[in-house]
Motif scaffolding. Sequence first.
Motif, mmCIF file in Angstrom:
data_model
loop_
_atom_site.group_PDB
_atom_site.id
_atom_site.type_symbol
_atom_site.label_atom_id
_atom_site.label_comp_id
_atom_site.label_asym_id
_atom_site.label_seq_id
_atom_site.Cartn_x
_atom_site.Cartn_y
_atom_site.Cartn_z
ATOM 1 N N LYS A 118 0.834 -1.205 0.000
ATOM 2 C CA LYS A 118 0.000 0.000 0.000
ATOM 3 C C LYS A 118 0.871 1.258 0.000
ATOM 4 O O LYS A 118 0.663 2.182 -0.792
ATOM 5 C CB LYS A 118 -0.921 -0.002 1.214
ATOM 6 N N HIS A 119 1.855 1.292 0.876
ATOM 7 C CA HIS A 119 2.723 2.465 0.982
ATOM 8 C C HIS A 119 3.589 2.638 -0.266
ATOM 9 O O HIS A 119 3.820 3.765 -0.718
ATOM 10 C CB HIS A 119 3.584 2.390 2.231
ATOM 11 N N LEU A 120 4.062 1.535 -0.830
ATOM 12 C CA LEU A 120 4.847 1.634 -2.058
ATOM 13 C C LEU A 120 4.000 2.204 -3.193
ATOM 14 O O LEU A 120 4.497 2.986 -4.008
ATOM 15 C CB LEU A 120 5.420 0.265 -2.456
ATOM 16 N N GLY A 121 2.728 1.842 -3.224
ATOM 17 C CA GLY A 121 1.834 2.403 -4.233
ATOM 18 C C GLY A 121 1.721 3.912 -4.105
ATOM 19 O O GLY A 121 1.746 4.644 -5.104
ATOM 20 N N GLN A 122 1.619 4.389 -2.875
ATOM 21 C CA GLN A 122 1.525 5.831 -2.648
ATOM 22 C C GLN A 122 2.845 6.535 -2.998
ATOM 23 O O GLN A 122 2.837 7.636 -3.544
ATOM 24 C CB GLN A 122 1.119 6.106 -1.204
ATOM 25 N N LEU A 123 3.962 5.894 -2.692
ATOM 26 C CA LEU A 123 5.259 6.474 -3.057
ATOM 27 C C LEU A 123 5.431 6.510 -4.576
ATOM 28 O O LEU A 123 5.986 7.466 -5.120
ATOM 29 C CB LEU A 123 6.393 5.676 -2.407
ATOM 30 N N ALA A 124 4.942 5.469 -5.249
ATOM 31 C CA ALA A 124 5.017 5.437 -6.713
ATOM 32 C C ALA A 124 4.138 6.526 -7.325
ATOM 33 O O ALA A 124 4.545 7.195 -8.282
ATOM 34 C CB ALA A 124 4.611 4.061 -7.232
ATOM 35 N N GLU A 125 2.942 6.729 -6.765
ATOM 36 C CA GLU A 125 2.059 7.788 -7.265
ATOM 37 C C GLU A 125 2.716 9.158 -7.143
ATOM 38 O O GLU A 125 2.503 10.031 -7.986
ATOM 39 C CB GLU A 125 0.739 7.789 -6.498
ATOM 40 N N ALA A 126 3.504 9.359 -6.109
ATOM 41 C CA ALA A 126 4.203 10.631 -5.894
ATOM 42 C C ALA A 126 5.455 10.731 -6.765
ATOM 43 O O ALA A 126 6.103 11.776 -6.787
ATOM 44 C CB ALA A 126 4.572 10.792 -4.424
ATOM 45 N N GLY A 127 5.803 9.643 -7.455
ATOM 46 C CA GLY A 127 6.980 9.653 -8.311
ATOM 47 C C GLY A 127 8.284 9.410 -7.578
ATOM 48 O O GLY A 127 9.358 9.564 -8.150
ATOM 49 N N LEU A 128 8.196 9.013 -6.306
ATOM 50 C CA LEU A 128 9.404 8.806 -5.501
ATOM 51 C C LEU A 128 10.086 7.470 -5.750
ATOM 52 O O LEU A 128 11.274 7.311 -5.490
ATOM 53 C CB LEU A 128 9.071 8.950 -4.017
ATOM 54 N N ILE A 129 9.324 6.490 -6.228
ATOM 55 C CA ILE A 129 9.882 5.172 -6.536
ATOM 56 C C ILE A 129 9.264 4.673 -7.836
ATOM 57 O O ILE A 129 8.244 5.196 -8.297
ATOM 58 C CB ILE A 129 9.619 4.136 -5.416
ATOM 59 N N SER A 130 9.885 3.655 -8.387
ATOM 60 C CA SER A 130 9.312 2.977 -9.551
ATOM 61 C C SER A 130 9.599 1.496 -9.417
ATOM 62 O O SER A 130 10.491 1.081 -8.680
ATOM 63 C CB SER A 130 9.895 3.529 -10.850
ATOM 64 N N SER A 131 8.815 0.706 -10.136
ATOM 65 C CA SER A 131 9.003 -0.731 -10.142
ATOM 66 C C SER A 131 9.962 -1.064 -11.281
ATOM 67 O O SER A 131 9.746 -0.664 -12.427
ATOM 68 C CB SER A 131 7.664 -1.438 -10.352
ATOM 69 N N GLY A 132 11.021 -1.778 -10.937
ATOM 70 C CA GLY A 132 12.014 -2.147 -11.942
ATOM 71 C C GLY A 132 11.533 -3.314 -12.793
ATOM 72 O O GLY A 132 10.386 -3.764 -12.686
ATOM 73 N N GLU A 133 12.418 -3.801 -13.622
ATOM 74 C CA GLU A 133 12.102 -4.946 -14.473
ATOM 75 C C GLU A 133 11.811 -6.161 -13.599
ATOM 76 O O GLU A 133 12.597 -6.494 -12.720
ATOM 77 C CB GLU A 133 13.289 -5.257 -15.396
ATOM 78 N N PRO A 134 10.665 -6.810 -13.839
ATOM 79 C CA PRO A 134 10.352 -7.987 -13.029
ATOM 80 C C PRO A 134 11.310 -9.142 -13.325
ATOM 81 O O PRO A 134 11.734 -9.322 -14.454
ATOM 82 C CB PRO A 134 8.925 -8.336 -13.431
ATOM 83 N N ALA A 135 11.631 -9.868 -12.283
ATOM 84 C CA ALA A 135 12.429 -11.087 -12.396
ATOM 85 C C ALA A 135 11.528 -12.213 -11.935
ATOM 86 O O ALA A 135 11.419 -12.485 -10.741
ATOM 87 C CB ALA A 135 13.679 -10.984 -11.549
ATOM 88 N N GLY A 136 10.822 -12.824 -12.858
ATOM 89 C CA GLY A 136 9.812 -13.799 -12.494
ATOM 90 C C GLY A 136 8.645 -13.082 -11.840
ATOM 91 O O GLY A 136 8.106 -12.130 -12.391
ATOM 92 N N ARG A 137 8.296 -13.502 -10.641
ATOM 93 C CA ARG A 137 7.202 -12.858 -9.909
ATOM 94 C C ARG A 137 7.696 -11.729 -9.017
ATOM 95 O O ARG A 137 6.916 -11.080 -8.350
ATOM 96 C CB ARG A 137 6.465 -13.898 -9.077
#
Length: 123
Positions: A53-72
Amino acid sequence: MRPPDVDEQAVAVFAALTDPTRRALLEELARAGPATVTDLARRLPISRQAVAKHLGQLAEAGLISSGEPAGRRHPYRLEPAAIRTAQVWLGRLANRWDDRLAALEDVLDATDTNRGVTHHEQA
């Protein structure tokens, strides 16, 4: 879709940073580098669901991003651009205050000069 302006981005960053858990997640990503939700849940005293949940909010603010997935596994990493945008906003605010304080100092200096007093003599 247009990119957010400096004010909008700064507001999003500041809002995201109000929460101590989100700040802890950012600090952990800064300290140890990219990590998955599971990795972060193991390192911090919060549930996997709360981390997500918190990572989603940080991503919405542009503070983090999800890198290339490695499997799951989807590692999250810091995005410094959002912090820089907030710094630009703070810098503009600081400059406005600096300008106002300099103008006030000029007025005080002029007033003191008219009375024959300098700031150095007052200190």
